[in-house]
Design a protein around this motif. Structure first.
Motif, PDB file in Angstrom:
ATOM      1  N   UNK A 220      -5.681  -7.871  -0.709  1.00  0.00           N
ATOM      2  CA  UNK A 220      -6.605  -7.528  -2.600  1.00  0.00           C
ATOM      3  C   UNK A 220      -8.264  -6.930  -2.581  1.00  0.00           C
ATOM      4  N   UNK A 221      -9.083  -7.969  -1.801  1.00  0.00           N
ATOM      5  CA  UNK A 221     -10.465  -8.233  -1.636  1.00  0.00           C
ATOM      6  C   UNK A 221     -10.902  -8.389   0.278  1.00  0.00           C
ATOM      7  N   UNK A 422       3.256  -6.693   2.055  1.00  0.00           N
ATOM      8  CA  UNK A 422       4.151  -5.763   2.484  1.00  0.00           C
ATOM      9  C   UNK A 422       4.857  -4.442   2.041  1.00  0.00           C
ATOM     10  N   UNK A 423       5.312  -4.427   0.973  1.00  0.00           N
ATOM     11  CA  UNK A 423       5.992  -4.029   0.220  1.00  0.00           C
ATOM     12  C   UNK A 423       4.696  -2.310  -0.408  1.00  0.00           C
ATOM     13  N   UNK A 424       3.671  -3.304  -1.254  1.00  0.00           N
ATOM     14  CA  UNK A 424       2.766  -2.726  -2.560  1.00  0.00           C
ATOM     15  C   UNK A 424       1.783  -2.293  -1.541  1.00  0.00           C
ATOM     16  N   UNK A 425       1.043  -1.051  -0.612  1.00  0.00           N
ATOM     17  CA  UNK A 425       0.350  -0.936   0.115  1.00  0.00           C
ATOM     18  C   UNK A 425      -0.517  -1.716   1.729  1.00  0.00           C
ATOM     19  N   UNK A 426       1.030  -1.745   2.127  1.00  0.00           N
ATOM     20  CA  UNK A 426       0.610  -3.065   3.472  1.00  0.00           C
ATOM     21  C   UNK A 426      -0.846  -2.106   4.163  1.00  0.00           C
ATOM     22  N   UNK A 427      -1.406  -3.126   5.160  1.00  0.00           N
ATOM     23  CA  UNK A 427      -2.649  -2.638   5.456  1.00  0.00           C
ATOM     24  C   UNK A 427      -2.237  -3.669   6.941  1.00  0.00           C
ATOM     25  N   UNK A 428      -2.785  -3.342   7.801  1.00  0.00           N
ATOM     26  CA  UNK A 428      -2.933  -4.461   9.065  1.00  0.00           C
ATOM     27  C   UNK A 428      -3.835  -5.438   9.287  1.00  0.00           C
TER      28      UNK A 428
END
Ligand code: 4AD
Length: 464
Positions: A220-221, A422-428
């Motif tokens: 988020x941050x 991982x379900x909502x806007x997953x990022x490395x």
């Protein structure tokens, strides 16, 4: 009247001939019928300051009989010192005795060298020694440098909980937090303790790592870290393990393993530079009395590129080394400290970032590499101490994470919140953990992490 810190006086912040008031404890006293020379320290820096008292003071008789650890308030004039190795001393005009040592012969911290084992037995008095005082100031400097590094680089500090329900490392080394009667807990039908009647309505533990929690904030941050106490009930009676230790754990979104490794290298260099700049007085003591060469070692690290090496290559190097190791080396084993030391000290002679470990010896949350056998994990191995940092790129693909959880026997439902990332806007994303006591031990050359934390907790030892 306000008083001055001895560190400020010795650093030249006051003009010669000015009047100062100092408060501190006596280290040593040398007295004859005309003069007394008192070494006074207040913990603000390594060196004490010399106080010169002459027999015109009306309490000279008492002053000349002072002993180690008596506490004093001294007002006098700052003068140039003729003594070797110091620039300033104080010509006393008033010496108030605040607290006497009633029975000097029983004082356990006489000004001589004590063994570290003896000091551990006197945990409440050992802060008064040169060794523990210097380690404490270095620890303070390092923790400020860590916060500064992250602040300057745009990371948010997140307070992760100490009480948790998840075993981040999956090693089952958690201390249980419970208000149930330990001897006669309420039982379920199967005869096991019924934790639904416990304080939190389920089993709860002291955290082994803030990582899983801090990942939620990274997603988020972007750039975050946690820095606080962690707890491990591992029965390792070694010089590198504590049951309660502090860990620094940054977590970076939109980052792969290479970015995480770079962050670890940059952060270490930043904090080494800070301690070299700010605490040379204490470092000189460690260099002279504890481990020859610690200053040079730090200076070298600041200027050296850390070497990146794959686990698979490291196994090859160890097997071809011709060395007889206590624990045999095969692809798939976890490296022990003899292996880590060989690699960092003898083979490379610089810190190594060892990467891409077999998945079976690492945690479920690490990102599976394309080979299906290794994960994007890294450890930083430093010459002279071995592993001080462990980290990884995290598994950001929900299906792969789920199958890894199943493989290691975790119930994905217990980690619904972790899966949601991982379900909502997953990022490395990825991060690492730095064992703070291992860092302080490394910087000071102190051999045992029990001597760099104020109150060490180890198996069978938590006195107060
Ligand atoms: O390698 P570890 O177990 O990694 C983690 O806990 C990850 N969750 C960190 C992360 O990626 N955010 O521990 C990290 C570091 C080790 O490299 C070591 O320096 C230190 O924590 N450490 C200990 N220090 C003192 N006493 C112990 N019992 C320690 N266990 C680990």
């Amino acid at each position: 009247m306000s008083h001055s810190a001895i560190s400020d006086v010795l650093a030249g912040k006051y003009q010669l001939d000015s009047k100062v008031t100092l408060k501190g404890w006596v280290r040593t006293v040398r007295a004859n019928p005309n003069f007394a020379f008192i070494n006074l320290h207040d913990g603000s820096c390594f060196d004490p300051i010399q106080i010169v008292v002459d027999n015109t003071l009306n309490n000279y008789n008492e002053i000349s009989k002072l002993t180690t650890a008596c506490s004093l308030s001294v007002t006098g004039t700052l003068v140039e010192s003729k003594g070797k190795g110091q620039s300033f001393e104080v010509q006393a005009e008033e010496v108030d005795i605040i607290g006497l040592v009633e029975d000097p012969d029983t004082y356990p911290m006489a000004p001589k060298r004590h063994s570290v084992e003896y000091l551990r037995e006197h945990a409440h008095l050992r802060p008064r020694t040169n060794l523990i005082g210097a380690a404490t100031r270095i620890r303070n400097c390092l923790s400020h440098a860590i916060h500064n590094y992250f602040y300057e680089n745009g990371f948010q500090w997140i307070a992760t909980p100490l009480i948790t329900a998840s075993d981040c490392e999956g090693a089952g080394e958690m201390f249980r937090v419970s208000t149930l009667d330990a001897v006669n807990p309420p039982l379920k039908d199967d005869g096991r303790a019924d934790f639904s009647q416990d304080f939190f309505g389920k089993e709860a533990f002291l955290t082994v790592s803030g990582q899983l929690n801090v990942e939620t904030y990274a997603c988020a941050l972007s750039k975050v870290y946690t820095f606080g106490p962690t707890f491990r009930a591992e029965n390792s009676n070694t010089s590198r393990h504590l049951a309660e230790f502090w860990m620094v754990e940054p977590e970076l979104a939109f980052a792969d393993l290479a970015a995480v490794a770079q962050c670890a290298e940059d952060m270490l260099k930043y904090v080494f530079k800070a301690v070299l700049k700010e605490r040379m007085d204490d470092l000189e003591f460690f260099d002279l009395r504890v481990q020859k060469g610690v200053i040079e070692r730090l200076q070298k690290l600041v200027d050296t590129d850390f070497v990146r090496m794959d686990y698979t290559d490291a196994i090859d190097i160890l097997q071809k080394s011709g060395k007889k190791f206590e624990f045999p080396v095969d692809w798939g084993v976890d490296l022990s400290s003899e292996h880590e030391r060989y690699l960092a000290e003898e083979h490379v002679g610089a810190p190594i970032i060892l990467q891409n470990y077999p998945k079976d010896i690492k945690s479920f949350y690490m990102r599976l590499n394309d080979d299906g056998k290794t994960v994007a994990a890294m450890d930083v191995l430093a010459p002279g101490i071995g592993e001080i940092i462990g980290g990884s790129q995290r598994e950001d693909r929900l299906d792969v994470l789920d199958s890894r959880m199943e493989e290691v026997g975790l119930n994905p439902q217990d980690y619904y919140w972790y899966r949601d990332l991982r379900r909502y806007g997953s990022v490395p994303h990825g991060g690492f953990g730095l064992g703070f006591e291992r860092l302080v031990a490394y910087v000071t050359g102190i051999q045992n992490v029990r001597d760099v934390i104020p109150f060490p907790r180890t198996p069978n030892s938590a006195p107060f």
